[in-house]
Design a protein around this motif. Structure first.
Motif, short mmCIF file in Angstrom:
data_model
loop_
_atom_site.label_atom_id
_atom_site.label_comp_id
_atom_site.label_asym_id
_atom_site.label_seq_id
_atom_site.Cartn_x
_atom_site.Cartn_y
_atom_site.Cartn_z
N ASN A 30 37.65 32.36 -67.38
CA ASN A 30 36.50 32.55 -66.49
C ASN A 30 36.55 33.92 -65.81
N TYR A 31 37.74 34.31 -65.36
CA TYR A 31 37.87 35.53 -64.58
C TYR A 31 38.10 36.74 -65.48
N TYR A 33 38.25 41.34 -65.13
CA TYR A 33 38.45 42.42 -64.17
C TYR A 33 38.33 43.78 -64.87
N TYR A 35 39.83 47.69 -64.02
CA TYR A 35 40.68 48.54 -63.21
C TYR A 35 40.58 49.97 -63.73
N TYR A 48 35.16 42.70 -60.47
CA TYR A 48 35.66 41.52 -61.14
C TYR A 48 34.54 40.49 -61.26
N SER A 94 41.99 36.51 -66.82
CA SER A 94 43.11 35.75 -66.25
C SER A 94 42.93 34.25 -66.38
N TYR A 95 44.10 33.62 -66.47
CA TYR A 95 44.20 32.18 -66.36
C TYR A 95 45.26 31.90 -65.32
N ARG A 96 44.88 31.36 -64.21
CA ARG A 96 45.77 31.12 -63.07
C ARG A 96 46.50 32.41 -62.71
N GLU A 97 47.84 32.41 -62.73
CA GLU A 97 48.57 33.55 -62.19
C GLU A 97 48.65 34.73 -63.14
N THR A 98 48.31 34.57 -64.37
CA THR A 98 48.57 35.62 -65.35
C THR A 98 47.31 36.37 -65.72
N GLN A 99 47.36 37.68 -65.54
CA GLN A 99 46.28 38.54 -66.03
C GLN A 99 46.70 39.12 -67.38
N PHE A 101 45.89 42.01 -70.07
CA PHE A 101 45.22 43.30 -70.09
C PHE A 101 44.90 43.76 -71.50
N GLY A 102 43.81 44.52 -71.60
CA GLY A 102 43.48 45.19 -72.84
C GLY A 102 44.28 46.48 -72.97
#
Lengths: 110, 113
Positions: A30-31, A33, A35, A48, A94-99, A101-102
């Motif tokens: 769902n999330y 971002y 940067y 985000y 992200s899923y819960r605590e883990t992002q 990255f590409g």
């Protein structure tokens, strides 16, 4: 799964030009971002999204726009490129605590 | 968002244990502590996360004292491939699978033979 993919890998823009950085994830997160990372610095959050149709500003949103029409895609738009936007841009989901990255897009504005 | 402070750089040798400490004096009650690793020209990669006490996974341990105002990332028996920048982040885990984290400048770890 490809994870998070970004295109292009590298781009040179002239001042005042516009472009869209593409980001796609295939993990159904769902999330998402965006940067930016300037040389020797940490990452700064631009925008985000908490789900399709919902976006919010991060630390450094000026000069950028985003949209989220689908769960998978989260493009970043630069309308009037400026030298200060020279940076490496990372997209993440992200899923819960883990992002996750590409690989990043390196942008040079001259 | 809570600000973090960590050493700019550290040097170590292969086979040694490396401990990187991060201070986060204004951590909020609901904040989690997360560490990421970044190699040159790559996006950051999640290492470990914790809320209090000790957390251990296959690559690292995270020690968090009772007051939670600091945390220590422990890397056992480092190798040359552990040379990277390590970021300590403090932030919320959001409902629905997201998080709101702030990256600092990180700690550049250099491992030599």
């Amino acid at each position: 799964n490809a994870g998070v993919t970004q295109t292009p890998k590298f781009r040179i823009l002239k001042i005042g030009q516009s472009m869209t950085l593409q980001c796609t994830q295939d993990m159904n997160h769902n999330y998402m971002y965006w940067y930016r990372q300037d040389p020797g610095m940490g990452l700064k959050l631009i925008y985000y999204s908490v789900g399709a149709g919902i976006t919010d500003k991060g630390e450094v949103p000026n000069g950028y726009n985003v949209s989220r029409s689908t769960t998978e895609d989260f493009p970043l738009r630069l309308e009037l490129a400026a030298p200060s936007q020279t940076s490496v841009y990372f997209c993440a989901s992200s899923y819960r605590e883990t992002q996750y990255f590409g690989p990043g897009t390196r942008l040079l504005v001259l | 968002l809570a600000k973090t402070t960590q050493p700019i750089s550290m040097d170590s040798y292969e086979g040694q244990e490396v401990n990187i400490t991060c201070s986060h004096n204004n951590i909020a009650t609901n904040d989690y502590i997360t560490w990421y690793q970044q190699f040159p020209s790559q996006g950051p990669r999640f290492i470990i996360q914790g809320y209090k006490t000790k957390v251990t996974n296959e690559v690292a341990s995270l020690f968090i004292p009772a007051d939670r105002k600091s945390s220590t990332l422990s890397l056992p028996r480092v190798s040359l491939s552990d040379t990277a920048v390590y970021y300590c982040l403090v932030g919320l885990i959001l409902t629905g699978g997201g998080n709101k984290l702030t990256f600092g400048t990180g700690t550049q770890l250099k491992v030599e033979l």
